[in-house]
Enzyme design. Structure first.
Site, PDB file in Angstrom:
ATOM      1  N   PHE A  27       0.822  -1.219   0.000  1.00  0.00           N
ATOM      2  CA  PHE A  27       0.000   0.000   0.000  1.00  0.00           C
ATOM      3  C   PHE A  27       0.847   1.257   0.000  1.00  0.00           C
ATOM      4  O   PHE A  27       0.397   2.329  -0.395  1.00  0.00           O
ATOM      5  CB  PHE A  27      -0.942   0.006   1.217  1.00  0.00           C
ATOM      6  CG  PHE A  27      -0.347   0.528   2.491  1.00  0.00           C
ATOM      7  CD1 PHE A  27       0.341  -0.292   3.351  1.00  0.00           C
ATOM      8  CD2 PHE A  27      -0.452   1.881   2.814  1.00  0.00           C
ATOM      9  CE1 PHE A  27       0.910   0.194   4.526  1.00  0.00           C
ATOM     10  CE2 PHE A  27       0.097   2.380   3.981  1.00  0.00           C
ATOM     11  CZ  PHE A  27       0.791   1.543   4.839  1.00  0.00           C
ATOM     12  N   LYS A  28       2.101   1.141   0.441  1.00  0.00           N
ATOM     13  CA  LYS A  28       2.954   2.332   0.539  1.00  0.00           C
ATOM     14  C   LYS A  28       3.215   2.967  -0.817  1.00  0.00           C
ATOM     15  O   LYS A  28       3.560   4.143  -0.895  1.00  0.00           O
ATOM     16  CB  LYS A  28       4.245   1.974   1.257  1.00  0.00           C
ATOM     17  CG  LYS A  28       3.984   1.582   2.706  1.00  0.00           C
ATOM     18  CD  LYS A  28       5.254   1.291   3.465  1.00  0.00           C
ATOM     19  CE  LYS A  28       5.002   1.102   4.941  1.00  0.00           C
ATOM     20  NZ  LYS A  28       4.490  -0.264   5.260  1.00  0.00           N
ATOM     21  N   ASP A  29       3.013   2.191  -1.884  1.00  0.00           N
ATOM     22  CA  ASP A  29       3.161   2.763  -3.224  1.00  0.00           C
ATOM     23  C   ASP A  29       2.194   3.920  -3.459  1.00  0.00           C
ATOM     24  O   ASP A  29       2.517   4.846  -4.200  1.00  0.00           O
ATOM     25  CB  ASP A  29       2.892   1.698  -4.291  1.00  0.00           C
ATOM     26  CG  ASP A  29       4.048   0.715  -4.431  1.00  0.00           C
ATOM     27  OD1 ASP A  29       5.213   1.130  -4.287  1.00  0.00           O
ATOM     28  OD2 ASP A  29       3.776  -0.470  -4.696  1.00  0.00           O
ATOM     29  N   LEU A  71       3.915   6.801  -1.972  1.00  0.00           N
ATOM     30  CA  LEU A  71       5.301   7.009  -2.415  1.00  0.00           C
ATOM     31  C   LEU A  71       5.435   7.179  -3.924  1.00  0.00           C
ATOM     32  O   LEU A  71       6.495   7.554  -4.410  1.00  0.00           O
ATOM     33  CB  LEU A  71       6.191   5.886  -1.907  1.00  0.00           C
ATOM     34  CG  LEU A  71       6.533   6.093  -0.422  1.00  0.00           C
ATOM     35  CD1 LEU A  71       7.082   4.834   0.202  1.00  0.00           C
ATOM     36  CD2 LEU A  71       7.515   7.246  -0.254  1.00  0.00           C
TER      37      LEU A  71
END
Ligand SMILES: *Cc1c(COP(=O)(O)O)cnc(C)c1O
Length: 501
Positions: free
Chosen positions: A114-116, A119
């Site tokens: 999910f950090k995409d 980011l």
């Protein structure tokens, strides 16, 4: 809108300044001076918007030194079909005969976590902020990772002009696939370094470097300014608010809920960034009944929500959900600030106690306020493994170990409370990233022991009917480009040698 520090620093900052700095000068975190609302008109218009448009609208309310059309330009690139497929964050009903449970799949981006979402967006915000504020120094993104931030940040900032990126990851504290993803990263400005210790050692080391005035001045003289891609950076947190707004609008669009009907949101939690974004969505006007904060065996948050005592003085466990193996959840500081109506003196005192004693206790009123909304719970590895199998048997969905922590806690909460609100599960990683643990869950303990990661990924694909994502393919045949291993005491020296030679 201006940004202020949770610890009471007297200056105020624009969104662009806050994004460049990452952390406030007094070591506090940046928060918006007030929280913007979504109007009925916003929600109505959003029903006709795609995710990138909705994101731009939500962000424009917080980052008002950018225009909505500028932000839209960035979100279109960040969430392009090429990188994410047609629907960047699909909201999927868990099974056809129960319209209570929905999975928000946040892992269709370039590194399968999910950090995409944040980011892919942060580099756009960062470069634009640099340009607009006339900053001429090189920016070095300095980040500690429990596994997924590192690769997502590396992919976001790789070969971005005017930036370097240094990622510290704990030895042994990340999954094999996570580690391989990081140490095979290409790009002229990328640096990946292993630190002997656990995530908190790496995160504390990074925070120390940010707080070291002399060192930062030395770097400035050398033409470099440090910034952060961890969720302590507001530019990293804000883009996450959008997908919770999206979930609500999507449920309205699919006619699963009525306008104003409250939903539950279940978030597998480590650093408290993702669930805090859900809290901000609620404050903006998205009706939320409960925020379910799911922890693994490192259950410091679960204990906190039941007793009001935050105590990091405890054993640290390595679990099958390594991205949540965290004892200091940095973003809790922002919640404390908000929930005490901006009592920065108090927040500062608690954070000082945490720093010196490793423990603080909030007053009963603050605890009660949090308990009205947050439900904490924890699951150990055995429970997680059972839940993966249970969700698969029940619904044909294979979820990763982190997402399974959420399901485990929700299932018990649902039985106990009888709460029938529609519920959104944040699915934070692709199961392929944690293929050995997931296959052990599906086939029996120890199943993965003598198999290669590639074999397990293939088998998981056969079993689940899911395609193997590009980012996960042929991981162990890529050349290893980053081999440094250091002690935590040597992190600053490492940064110096990378940046100043
Ligand atoms: C980072 C991460 C989490 C924890 O998110 P926080 O914002 O740190 O609470 C959960 N699951 C996965 C897969 C992650 O990568």
């Amino acid at each position: 809108m201006k940004y202020i520090s949770t610890r009471g620093y007297e200056g105020k900052f624009t969104a662009q300044e806050a994004i460049i700095l990452g952390i406030a000068p007094d070591g506090g975190l940046f928060v918006p001076e007030s929280i913007p609302s979504l109007t009925d008109e916003d929600i109505e218009q959003m029903k006709n918007m795609r995710f990138c448009e909705m994101s731009a609208r939500v962000l424009s309310k917080y980052l008002d030194d950018f225009s909505e059309s500028e932000l839209l330009e960035y979100t279109r690139e960040a969430y392009s079909e090429e990188k994410w497929g047609e629907d960047p964050v699909p909201l999927v009903q868990l099974n056809s005969y129960n319209d209570r449970e929905y999975i928000l799949e946040l892992w269709h981006g370039p590194t399968c976590a999910f950090k995409d979402v944040a980011l892919q967006m942060l580099p756009h915000l960062m470069t634009a902020s640099l340009k607009k504020t006339g900053e001429n120094k090189k920016i070095c993104i300095l980040t500690a990772t429990s596994g997924d931030t590192g690769k997502a940040a590396l992919e976001g900032f790789k070969d971005l002009p005017g930036t370097e990126i240094i990622v510290f990851y704990p030895t042994g504290g990340v999954s094999e696939a996570q580690k391989l993803q990081m140490i095979t990263t290409t790009g002229d400005n990328t640096h990946v370094v292993a630190v002997n210790g656990c995530f908190d050692d790496a995160q504390t080391g990074v925070k120390k470097i940010f707080a070291d005035k002399e060192f930062n001045e030395e770097l400035l003289k050398g033409g470099v300014k440090l910034s952060s891609a961890n969720s302590i950076n507001w530019g990293r947190l804000a883009p996450q608010i959008a997908y919770y707004v999206y979930s609500y609008v999507e449920l309205l669009r699919q006619e699963k809920i009525e306008k104003g009907e409250a939903i539950n949101i279940v978030v597998p939690t480590g650093n408290f960034g993702n669930i805090l974004a859900a809290w901000f969505a609620k404050q903006m006007g998205i009706p939320v009944h409960r925020l379910i904060c799911a922890s693994n065996k490192n259950k410091v948050l679960c204990d906190f929500f039941s007793s009001g005592k935050y105590d990091r003085n405890r054993d640290f466990y390595k679990t099958t959900s390594p991205s949540m193996d965290i004892l200091i959840s940095s973003n809790l500081e922002r919640l404390l600030f908000e929930i005490t109506d901006g009592n920065s003196e108090q927040v500062k005192a608690w954070m000082q106690e945490l720093n010196s004693e490793g423990v603080y206790k909030v007053d009963p009123q603050t605890l009660k306020r949090m308990q009205m909304l947050f439900v904490g719970g924890f699951a150990d590895d055995t429970g997680v493994s059972k839940t993966i199998l249970d969700v698969y048997d029940r619904t044909d969905n294979v979820v990763d170990t982190h997402t399974a922590v959420g399901f485990n806690i929700y299932n018990r909460y649902h039985q106990r409370s009888g709460d029938e609100c529609k519920t959104v599960f944040a699915s934070t990683a692709s199961p392929f990233k944690f293929a050995p643990s997931v296959m052990d869950a599906l086939r029996g303990d120890g199943y993965s022991k003598d198999k290669s990661i590639e074999e397990l990924i293939e088998e998981l694909s056969d079993e689940s009917g899911l395609q193997i994502p590009e980012a996960i393919k042929n991981l162990s045949s890529k050349p290893i480009l980053h081999k440094d291993v250091i002690d935590k005491e040597d992190m600053e020296a490492k940064v110096r040698s990378i940046l100043l030679g």
